[in-house]
Design an enzyme around this catalytic site. Sequence first.
Site, PDB file in Angstrom:
ATOM      1  N   HIS A  42       0.658  -1.210   0.359  1.00  0.00           N
ATOM      2  CA  HIS A  42       0.459  -0.240   0.181  1.00  0.00           C
ATOM      3  C   HIS A  42       0.711   0.722  -0.184  1.00  0.00           C
ATOM      4  CE1 HIS A  42       1.296  -0.697   4.182  1.00  0.00           C
ATOM      5  NE2 HIS A  42       1.075   0.314   4.254  1.00  0.00           N
ATOM      6  N   HIS A 126       5.468   6.535  -0.845  1.00  0.00           N
ATOM      7  CA  HIS A 126       6.553   5.238  -1.603  1.00  0.00           C
ATOM      8  C   HIS A 126       5.735   3.795  -0.768  1.00  0.00           C
ATOM      9  CE1 HIS A 126       7.108   5.645   3.055  1.00  0.00           C
ATOM     10  NE2 HIS A 126       8.004   4.342   2.643  1.00  0.00           N
TER      11      HIS A 126
END
EC number: 3.1.4.58
Length: 187
Positions: A42, A126
């Site tokens: 995620h 990220h």
Amino acid sequence: MRLFVAVLPPPDRLAELGAAVDELHALPGADHLRWAGRDDWHLTLAFLGEVDEGLLPDLHTRLARAAHRTPPFELRLHGGGRFGDKVLWAGVAGALDALRLLAERSDAAARRAGVSMEEHRRYHPHLTLARSRSGADLHPYVDALTPFEGTAWQTEELVLVRSRLPVSGVVGEQPRYEVVGRWGLGV
């Protein structure tokens, strides 16, 4: 309960990244890294930590408002990087200003709902792939990820995720994640 706010890339985009990560497992030292479970990949927008359940109704209302105020936007997974010698990550490209704004709105929603959060840090988009406890040389992994270019997708949803930390003491056990709220962007 331990919570974070996130964007979930679509399964087919994660499969593209998974193929690139499979190649990383063949690199020397890969077995010494603690790889994140692919089902849990995620993009964290805001880590809320422990949140009192009494704050959830207001938190849900405020996150719904943050999602409503943010139109859908395009992202793609792209390349890789590291945080020191501890964290290996896949990068994100596309509408990063929109992603950062959604992260700021998520953070503000949590604070206004009364969630006690750590000091605000600049958001760095990220997707965490692996962690090293011993301070591994992550440069070869970053180099191998550099050419990776995922297919773009339309980000259309904000999610609130509960993180259940491992309690069994089994080496390598990963946290379990459960989506506890979903809001459409621009809706």
